[in-house]
Design a protein around this motif. Sequence first.
Motif, mmCIF file in Angstrom:
data_model
loop_
_atom_site.group_PDB
_atom_site.id
_atom_site.type_symbol
_atom_site.label_atom_id
_atom_site.label_comp_id
_atom_site.label_asym_id
_atom_site.label_seq_id
_atom_site.Cartn_x
_atom_site.Cartn_y
_atom_site.Cartn_z
ATOM 1 N N VAL A 41 0.849 -1.191 0.000
ATOM 2 C CA VAL A 41 0.000 0.000 0.000
ATOM 3 C C VAL A 41 0.882 1.238 0.000
ATOM 4 O O VAL A 41 1.853 1.320 0.758
ATOM 5 C CB VAL A 41 -0.909 0.027 1.255
ATOM 6 C CG1 VAL A 41 -1.697 1.331 1.323
ATOM 7 C CG2 VAL A 41 -1.854 -1.164 1.244
ATOM 8 N N ASN A 42 0.549 2.215 -0.855
ATOM 9 C CA ASN A 42 1.195 3.517 -0.817
ATOM 10 C C ASN A 42 0.326 4.424 0.041
ATOM 11 O O ASN A 42 -0.789 4.763 -0.334
ATOM 12 C CB ASN A 42 1.344 4.090 -2.225
ATOM 13 C CG ASN A 42 2.051 5.441 -2.245
ATOM 14 O OD1 ASN A 42 2.565 5.907 -1.228
ATOM 15 N ND2 ASN A 42 2.090 6.074 -3.406
ATOM 16 N N LEU A 178 -4.238 5.908 4.926
ATOM 17 C CA LEU A 178 -3.752 4.583 5.327
ATOM 18 C C LEU A 178 -4.486 3.455 4.624
ATOM 19 O O LEU A 178 -4.068 2.299 4.708
ATOM 20 C CB LEU A 178 -3.843 4.426 6.845
ATOM 21 C CG LEU A 178 -3.095 5.476 7.673
ATOM 22 C CD1 LEU A 178 -3.152 5.121 9.157
ATOM 23 C CD2 LEU A 178 -1.647 5.635 7.224
ATOM 24 N N ASN A 179 -5.577 3.782 3.917
ATOM 25 C CA ASN A 179 -6.226 2.785 3.064
ATOM 26 C C ASN A 179 -5.478 2.605 1.751
ATOM 27 O O ASN A 179 -5.645 1.590 1.064
ATOM 28 C CB ASN A 179 -7.665 3.205 2.740
ATOM 29 C CG ASN A 179 -8.569 3.240 3.953
ATOM 30 O OD1 ASN A 179 -8.340 2.517 4.919
ATOM 31 N ND2 ASN A 179 -9.580 4.085 3.915
ATOM 32 N N GLY A 180 -4.707 3.618 1.378
ATOM 33 C CA GLY A 180 -4.028 3.602 0.088
ATOM 34 C C GLY A 180 -4.942 3.979 -1.064
ATOM 35 O O GLY A 180 -4.529 3.965 -2.222
ATOM 36 N N THR A 250 -8.922 0.500 9.879
ATOM 37 C CA THR A 250 -9.342 -0.885 10.096
ATOM 38 C C THR A 250 -9.292 -1.672 8.794
ATOM 39 O O THR A 250 -9.183 -2.900 8.808
ATOM 40 C CB THR A 250 -10.784 -0.925 10.657
ATOM 41 O OG1 THR A 250 -11.655 -0.225 9.760
ATOM 42 C CG2 THR A 250 -10.855 -0.278 12.025
ATOM 43 N N GLU A 251 -9.346 -0.978 7.679
ATOM 44 C CA GLU A 251 -9.355 -1.634 6.367
ATOM 45 C C GLU A 251 -8.026 -2.311 6.065
ATOM 46 O O GLU A 251 -7.990 -3.447 5.579
ATOM 47 C CB GLU A 251 -9.671 -0.588 5.295
ATOM 48 C CG GLU A 251 -9.879 -1.146 3.897
ATOM 49 C CD GLU A 251 -10.328 -0.079 2.919
ATOM 50 O OE1 GLU A 251 -9.797 -0.048 1.795
ATOM 51 O OE2 GLU A 251 -11.210 0.724 3.283
ATOM 52 N N THR A 252 -6.924 -1.630 6.371
ATOM 53 C CA THR A 252 -5.587 -2.177 6.074
ATOM 54 C C THR A 252 -4.859 -2.640 7.326
ATOM 55 O O THR A 252 -3.853 -3.351 7.226
ATOM 56 C CB THR A 252 -4.716 -1.135 5.360
ATOM 57 O OG1 THR A 252 -4.576 0.017 6.216
ATOM 58 C CG2 THR A 252 -5.312 -0.715 4.026
ATOM 59 N N GLY A 253 -5.340 -2.208 8.492
ATOM 60 C CA GLY A 253 -4.648 -2.537 9.732
ATOM 61 C C GLY A 253 -3.428 -1.679 9.978
ATOM 62 O O GLY A 253 -2.670 -1.919 10.927
ATOM 63 N N ILE A 254 -3.208 -0.662 9.150
ATOM 64 C CA ILE A 254 -2.047 0.219 9.305
ATOM 65 C C ILE A 254 -2.372 1.314 10.312
ATOM 66 O O ILE A 254 -3.410 1.968 10.228
ATOM 67 C CB ILE A 254 -1.628 0.843 7.959
ATOM 68 C CG1 ILE A 254 -1.192 -0.256 6.979
ATOM 69 C CG2 ILE A 254 -0.490 1.844 8.169
ATOM 70 C CD1 ILE A 254 -0.882 0.260 5.582
ATOM 71 N N GLU A 255 -1.473 1.486 11.272
ATOM 72 C CA GLU A 255 -1.604 2.516 12.294
ATOM 73 C C GLU A 255 -0.414 3.466 12.202
ATOM 74 O O GLU A 255 0.727 3.050 12.026
ATOM 75 C CB GLU A 255 -1.642 1.875 13.680
ATOM 76 C CG GLU A 255 -1.712 2.862 14.833
ATOM 77 C CD GLU A 255 -1.652 2.148 16.172
ATOM 78 O OE1 GLU A 255 -2.649 2.190 16.912
ATOM 79 O OE2 GLU A 255 -0.589 1.531 16.471
ATOM 80 N N LEU A 256 -0.682 4.754 12.320
ATOM 81 C CA LEU A 256 0.361 5.773 12.322
ATOM 82 C C LEU A 256 0.345 6.497 13.662
ATOM 83 O O LEU A 256 -0.677 7.047 14.072
ATOM 84 C CB LEU A 256 0.130 6.781 11.186
ATOM 85 C CG LEU A 256 0.973 8.066 11.211
ATOM 86 C CD1 LEU A 256 2.463 7.756 11.167
ATOM 87 C CD2 LEU A 256 0.570 8.993 10.063
ATOM 88 N N GLU A 282 -5.596 5.875 -6.032
ATOM 89 C CA GLU A 282 -6.976 6.201 -6.383
ATOM 90 C C GLU A 282 -7.604 6.994 -5.243
ATOM 91 O O GLU A 282 -7.835 6.462 -4.147
ATOM 92 C CB GLU A 282 -7.768 4.911 -6.613
ATOM 93 C CG GLU A 282 -9.236 5.127 -6.940
ATOM 94 C CD GLU A 282 -9.999 3.824 -6.987
ATOM 95 O OE1 GLU A 282 -11.229 3.874 -6.784
ATOM 96 O OE2 GLU A 282 -9.377 2.763 -7.195
ATOM 97 N N ILE A 283 -7.837 8.289 -5.467
ATOM 98 C CA ILE A 283 -8.357 9.123 -4.388
ATOM 99 C C ILE A 283 -9.878 9.154 -4.416
ATOM 100 O O ILE A 283 -10.504 8.990 -5.461
ATOM 101 C CB ILE A 283 -7.794 10.559 -4.451
ATOM 102 C CG1 ILE A 283 -8.304 11.298 -5.699
ATOM 103 C CG2 ILE A 283 -6.278 10.547 -4.405
ATOM 104 C CD1 ILE A 283 -8.001 12.788 -5.675
ATOM 105 N N GLY A 284 -10.456 9.373 -3.249
ATOM 106 C CA GLY A 284 -11.903 9.465 -3.153
ATOM 107 C C GLY A 284 -12.402 10.837 -3.554
ATOM 108 O O GLY A 284 -11.642 11.809 -3.631
ATOM 109 N N ASP A 285 -13.706 10.921 -3.796
ATOM 110 C CA ASP A 285 -14.311 12.199 -4.168
ATOM 111 C C ASP A 285 -14.379 13.159 -2.993
ATOM 112 O O ASP A 285 -14.443 14.377 -3.185
ATOM 113 C CB ASP A 285 -15.722 11.972 -4.718
ATOM 114 C CG ASP A 285 -15.718 11.218 -6.039
ATOM 115 O OD1 ASP A 285 -14.730 11.366 -6.787
ATOM 116 O OD2 ASP A 285 -16.685 10.494 -6.315
ATOM 117 N N SER A 286 -14.384 12.629 -1.780
ATOM 118 C CA SER A 286 -14.444 13.487 -0.601
ATOM 119 C C SER A 286 -13.512 12.964 0.487
ATOM 120 O O SER A 286 -13.304 11.760 0.612
ATOM 121 C CB SER A 286 -15.875 13.563 -0.063
ATOM 122 O OG SER A 286 -16.331 12.288 0.332
#
Length: 328
Positions: A41-42, A178-180, A250-256, A282-286
């Motif tokens: 994930v980026n 963190l979802n990428g 929670t989607e990727t399990g990545i914590e910062l 891929e960015i979201g609309d909001s």
Amino acid sequence: MNSENLEVYFLTNSNGTRLGILNFGASIFSLFMKDKNGDEVNVIVGPKDKNEYISKAYTDENKCFGASIGRYAGRISEGKFFLDGNLYKLYEKDGVHLHGGFRGIHHKIWKVESIDLGKNPSIVLSCVSEDGEEGYPGNLTIQVTYTLTEENEVVIQYEAETDKRTPVNLTNHAYYNLNGKGSVSNHDLFIASEAILEVDEKLRPTGKFQLLKEDEKDFSAVKKINSILLDDTFIFKTGVKDEVVRLYSTETGIELKIFTNQAAAVVFVPPHLSQAWEYQTEIGDSFPSLCVETQNFPDAPNHDNFPNSILAPNERYRNKSIFQFNLR
């Protein structure tokens, strides 16, 4: 500026985590890591083509993606301040001097001083902001060191020296997701803060503090970002030794987790990002990303009750922040 001089340098640790640093603006270009499913994930939101950093540098589309910001991060009201009895007038637009001005350090091609690709790889970059640039006094020599540790920490350390007394406030302006992909609305957010700076309609600090108790912007207890608009300076509790900001997907399990020696951070969650760019992800609309800018208070040169922001000759400015990534 010449796009032929642009270069992305990659630091890789034994976990396979890869940090990309662009010499334009000494910017965080990308950060690839494994999520809880072992997928790469980026977590950085930014342009796909490094050349667009220059082609759109002075347009309204420039959002300082991943850049080093200064001489003064954030806003300085009316683009002016008094120092040692002298009035200094800075570049300003509509009553605001923002992020160091029209040609802040995020518009410079920084010099690569050294690269270490061994254990805990690092890169050191530097630039000079000359006396009078954007209206600031003094020749300011700036250095940033990016280190990628074996513990998946991105350590960012800014240092600076001057030959005249001058305001200094440096930070990094990376956008995280963190979802990428998609939106950060479903991210859990914690901020160790009970107050933000009160601002006017142009987001200029008034000099007062706004307590967050029962305010929707109160993240002193973990909660979802949802659709809460943030572009605020969060003042950290005095003496905090643990993380000052925590973000989790929670989607990727990545914590910062973010640790810093700075007094505050501007937390910025843009409602959307311009479609003028082709992004790496891929960015979201909001609510596509979140930016955490660890720093001193914006407009501190104009408020005696804010922490000191003046750097003197024979002193050394230091901003050290640690962005620690974990899986859980």
